[in-house]
Design an enzyme around this catalytic site. Structure first.
Site, PDB file in Angstrom:
ATOM      1  CE  LYS A   1       7.736   1.860   1.907  1.00  0.00           C
ATOM      2  NZ  LYS A   1       7.375   1.854   3.329  1.00  0.00           N
TER       3      LYS A   1
ATOM      4  CG  ASP B   1       1.619  -2.213   8.486  1.00  0.00           C
ATOM      5  OD1 ASP B   1       0.625  -2.901   8.807  1.00  0.00           O
ATOM      6  OD2 ASP B   1       1.998  -2.090   7.313  1.00  0.00           O
TER       7      ASP B   1
ATOM      8  N   GLY C   1       0.797  -1.212   0.000  1.00  0.00           N
ATOM      9  CA  GLY C   1       0.000   0.000   0.000  1.00  0.00           C
ATOM     10  C   GLY C   1       0.833   1.268   0.000  1.00  0.00           C
TER      11      GLY C   1
END
Length: 486
Positions: A177, A275, A159
């Site tokens: 990333k 997370d 996401g």
């Protein structure tokens, strides 16, 4: 005799006179001139020639000339025009290149400043010293390292963005990333997180090596972890004997807790991961657990115990109390870790529409099984064979504490770590030392390296059972509401 000689002389003079009278100057001006340009009279004849710059025309007789400088002029003119045109094109191309390069440099500088590059540089090297634990990478470095972000370099998608494998000129491997969106209002907070994370040096936390700020959305550069995610290892060989033995499950859980406990309490500023899930726990070449992906992480001021944030996380792992109140605390990570432990013990995904309606949410299913005293029925058969019921129940109770609906009733990560250490010590009885060493050796010999998988977005709509009561009913209601779209 004299008369004879005189007669011969007279004949010669007469013949000469005849020829002189017959030799007409054909080159004289007038219509009789046969040459168009230069005419040279020769006794009894003439010769035509062409001046400089002309050449005889073979098609015409007697002195036809054509200019030779016209064709050469055209050739020279064409060659000159071609060279001039080429020069203009090259010059225009160079000008365009430099203009574009200058514009690109301006854009990169704008993004660098917009993304807090100056602030980051100042905080990482306040005294003008070189940066030791981190680096600001250029966009060219990362493009070259990822082969211009080639598809075959993608390690995972989620996401928050895409993760690429990068290889620097010196052979070092990186995980790069690229985020999908940028929150321009959080630049200072982003920079603070980068500074904090670059200072973290924990064996069970993926090391943040640096970042690139020359793009619209900053790119983060981590150390590359070679042996995939815990999610893959849990679910890849489900139903068959794997290296995820009871001892190794306790080991991995303890390593993850050690990292999270460090972030919560030992870091200079507490960090809430926000997370925690099996796809964010990576395994290196020695199968050591490393916590990764701090894209959703938040720093907590030392004088505060909670922060108010927009709810972020992954359904199935998300703390229902945090979902309800938007109040993020370190106990939110504890809840997510409880789901992770349940996933490790049962080999089931946190949310799955493939299971029965009342079993779709793993947290609810685990708590119901504990209340109904049928924990052993839902645990992975390999773990049931390897560990005693007492230890499995002890682990089940720890999961139950972590999944408490009220955050204040959950243990801290440090307390979870102490309980796991206790379970590890119970494994070290004399008759198990040899087997434990054998398991460790087998673990080190694993060769099934494969790339990181994409982050999984779970969808489900778990329902409740009427027989569940008390705090479980409250928790089920909260989780059901959390899994419904707003």
């Amino acid at each position: 005799m004299h008369d004879k000689q005189q007669k011969e002389i007279n004949i010669t003079v007469y013949i000469s006179h005849i020829f002189l009278v017959a030799d007409t100057n054909e080159c004289a001006s007038g219509p009789s001139n046969p040459c168009t340009h230069i005419c040279k009279n020769i006794g009894g004849s003439h010769k035509c020639s062409c001046p400089k710059g002309y050449i005889e025309n073979g098609e015409k007789k007697d002195g036809g000339c054509v200019k030779i400088h016209n064709s050469r002029f055209i050739l020279r003119l064409s060659l000159g025009l071609s060279i001039t045109s080429l020069f203009i094109v090259v010059l225009a191309g160079l000008i365009y290149f430099f203009i574009k390069k200058r514009e690109l440099m301006k854009i990169r500088k704008k993004f660098f400043e917009q993304n807090g590059g100056i602030l980051l540089t100042q905080q990482l090297s306040p005294n003008g010293e070189t940066m030791d634990s981190s680096k600001i990478f250029s966009i060219e470095e990362l493009k070259e390292a990822t082969n211009n972000y080639s598809e075959d370099r993608i390690l995972g998608k989620g996401g928050y963005g895409i993760v690429y494998k990068g290889i620097l000129k010196d052979g070092r491997q990186l995980a790069i990333k690229k985020s999908r969106v940028a929150d321009k209002t959080q630049v200072e907070q982003f920079i603070n997180e980068v500074v904090i994370l670059t200072q973290i040096n924990h064996r069970n936390v993926v090391k943040l090596l640096g970042c690139c700020l020359e793009t619209e959305v900053p790119m983060l550069v981590y150390e590359f972890i070679s042996n995939g995610t815990l999610f893959e290892h849990i679910h890849r060989n489900k139903g068959i004997t794997s290296w995820l033995t009871w001892a190794n499950c306790i080991k991995l859980a303890a390593e993850a807790v050690d990292a999270l406990s460090y972030l919560h309490s030992a870091a200079s500023i507490p960090i809430i991961h926000r997370d925690v899930k099996s796809t964010n726990i990576l395994l290196d070449e020695t199968y050591t657990a490393k916590i990764s992906d701090f894209g959703a992480s938040r720093l907590v001021p030392i004088d505060q115990t909670q922060v108010t944030t927009l709810v972020q996380g992954t359904l199935g792992y998300l703390d229902p109390q945090y979902f309800q109140t938007s109040q993020l605390t370190e106990k939110s990570d504890v809840y997510s870790f409880g789901v992770l432990l349940a996933e490790l013990l049962t080999r089931e995904k946190p949310l799955s529409i493939e299971r029965k309606t009342e079993e779709r949410n793993l947290a609810i299913y685990f708590l119901m099984s504990m209340e109904e005293d049928r924990l052993m029925d839902i645990l992975d058969p390999q773990l049931v064979r390897e560990a005693s019921e007492e230890r499995l129940v002890t682990m089940g109770k720890l999961v139950k504490k972590c999944l408490n609906v009220h955050g204040e009733d959950r243990p801290t990560m440090k307390e979870v770590g102490l309980e796991l250490e206790g379970l590890k010590k119970q494994n070290r009885h004399p008759w198990a030392d040899e087997n434990h060493q054998e398991d460790t050796n087998n673990l080190m010999e694993q060769k099934d390296l494969y790339p990181l998988s994409s982050n999984i977005n779970y969808n489900g709509n778990p329902s409740t059972g009427e027989f569940v009561s008390g705090q479980y009913t409250v928790q089920i209601d909260m989780i059901n509401e959390m899994n419904q779209p707003r």
